[in-house]
Design an enzyme around this catalytic site. Structure first.
Site, mmCIF file in Angstrom:
data_model
loop_
_atom_site.group_PDB
_atom_site.id
_atom_site.type_symbol
_atom_site.label_atom_id
_atom_site.label_comp_id
_atom_site.label_asym_id
_atom_site.label_seq_id
_atom_site.Cartn_x
_atom_site.Cartn_y
_atom_site.Cartn_z
ATOM 1 N N LYS A 1 0.903 -1.199 0.067
ATOM 2 C CA LYS A 1 0.054 -0.020 -0.013
ATOM 3 C C LYS A 1 0.733 1.152 0.049
ATOM 4 O O LYS A 1 1.535 1.493 0.941
ATOM 5 C CB LYS A 1 -0.903 0.149 1.192
ATOM 6 C CG LYS A 1 -1.843 -1.168 1.177
ATOM 7 C CD LYS A 1 -2.965 -1.345 2.334
ATOM 8 C CE LYS A 1 -3.468 -2.418 2.068
ATOM 9 N NZ LYS A 1 -3.108 -3.694 2.026
ATOM 10 N N ARG A 2 0.917 1.847 -1.122
ATOM 11 C CA ARG A 2 1.867 2.914 -1.207
ATOM 12 C C ARG A 2 1.172 4.080 -1.736
ATOM 13 O O ARG A 2 0.123 4.008 -2.560
ATOM 14 C CB ARG A 2 2.779 2.447 -2.625
ATOM 15 C CG ARG A 2 3.711 1.445 -2.338
ATOM 16 C CD ARG A 2 5.032 1.884 -1.292
ATOM 17 N NE ARG A 2 5.703 0.668 -0.822
ATOM 18 C CZ ARG A 2 5.322 -0.244 0.014
ATOM 19 N NH1 ARG A 2 4.309 -0.104 0.854
ATOM 20 N NH2 ARG A 2 6.320 -1.165 0.254
ATOM 21 N N THR B 1 -1.375 -1.738 -4.732
ATOM 22 C CA THR B 1 -2.397 -1.284 -3.968
ATOM 23 C C THR B 1 -1.957 0.279 -3.426
ATOM 24 O O THR B 1 -0.965 0.210 -3.124
ATOM 25 C CB THR B 1 -2.930 -1.949 -2.614
ATOM 26 O OG1 THR B 1 -2.970 -3.409 -3.185
ATOM 27 C CG2 THR B 1 -4.087 -1.494 -2.035
ATOM 28 N N ASP C 1 -1.010 -0.631 6.664
ATOM 29 C CA ASP C 1 -1.734 -1.800 6.293
ATOM 30 C C ASP C 1 -2.839 -1.942 7.507
ATOM 31 O O ASP C 1 -2.537 -1.387 8.229
ATOM 32 C CB ASP C 1 -0.733 -2.941 5.856
ATOM 33 C CG ASP C 1 -1.271 -3.675 4.570
ATOM 34 O OD1 ASP C 1 -2.408 -4.339 5.207
ATOM 35 O OD2 ASP C 1 -0.701 -3.920 3.839
#
Lengths: 204, 204
Positions: free
Chosen positions: A1-2, A36, B4
């Site tokens: 998740k960046r 993501t 996350d």
């Protein structure tokens, strides 16, 4: 998740989805097909990814309604116009993907929509006609096929169900006791596939 | 900018701020003192970081009002209770840090508040008494000392100003023409320090 602001997001996008110049040579740093991303920063943090999607036939999924227990603290806040924050994020995702819609009607900018929140998932499926869902929360987090079938359209299309711990750690579960790691993982995959196709396959 | 759900957040937190077990040995994977995180997922995505903060004397900064142009698309939406999304995120940050307040009155859970949005920064400084700010947007993004002085309290405390491209790429600017990379970087640092202390140093 960046994610990050424009210039750094652009470097992330090139590193994961596109090409980076190294010693004058174009290299693929982390050759991923999908990534993501988090849209809290807004459009200029996402646009660089869409550029790489168009140039290299890739996809992203932006967090919309996440599967974790406290996801509602921010995502389920109601805006003054009556919309929820997660609905607004979903609408942004639909907008970000509009130039990338393919032959099945889905764009390359998908949404993360957790299996653990069926009400929000159903709401989003009804509103985001061109958005494909990445559906976490199946298995270890408590989601099941009944809960997540609302993520799919009448054709039974529109999502991919992610299961990480439920497969990787299947060998730790009582029902797979005595099995080798890979046997347990294989059986957990088959069980998941049966569960999903029995439920989602029934849609018409 | 990492985050996350709970279990993965916990691994991120240990990798960057704490210790990871490798071959039975506790190792520091990426020994950082501070990390920027994204709170869109809510409390259970942040708690693992706070645990590592308490165990290893570290800090995090959560994105609240970011410096990029389109940050307002989500962050400046108004909620039905009259609050803005960024204010709510700020209030969550203040809450997440409440057990880590040190002798100067600031907690170890800071907020990212861009120098490019002075109105929101002033609003946040007034509300988040125990939250230290990480202030990006100075220099290349257009922020200056006048704009960001509202991020500091009456003592002149409460924030750290980040400048990446303005220092690293100073040698590309006309005013540093002919200078070596490190000379230009040094002069840009000194100029920034003068600019900030002339403005913020005047507060009492």
């Amino acid at each position: 998740k960046r994610n990050d602001i424009g210039s750094t997001a652009s470097c992330y996008a090139k590193a994961y989805l596109g090409e980076t110049s190294l010693g004058g040579k174009a290299m693929r740093a982390f050759p991923a097909d999908m990534l993501t991303v988090n849209g809290y920063l807004g459009t200029d943090g996402i646009k660089p990814f869409v550029e790489q999607i168009l140039a290299h036939d890739k996809s992203i999924f932006a967090l919309v309604k996440t599967s974790n227990p406290s996801s509602g603290e921010l995502q389920n806040l109601k805006l003054e116009n009556g919309e929820y924050v997660y609905e607004r994020m979903g609408a942004l995702v639909e907008e970000w993907g509009k130039d990338t819609v393919g032959k099945y009607g889905f764009s390359e900018v998908g949404a993360v929509v957790g299996a653990t929140h069926p009400e929000e998932a159903e709401n989003l499926r009804g509103k985001l006609k061109n958005t494909f869902f990445l559906i976490p929360g199946y298995g270890a987090q408590g989601g099941n096929a009944q809960m997540l079938k609302v993520c799919f359209d009448k054709r039974g299309l529109g999502g991919v169900v992610n299961n990480s711990r439920g497969i990787i750690c299947a060998y730790k579960k009582p029902e797979y006791a005595g099995k080798k790691y890979f046997e347990a993982a294989r059986e957990a995959c088959v069980a998941m596939q049966r569960d999903l196709s029995a439920t989602i396959g029934k849609m018409s």
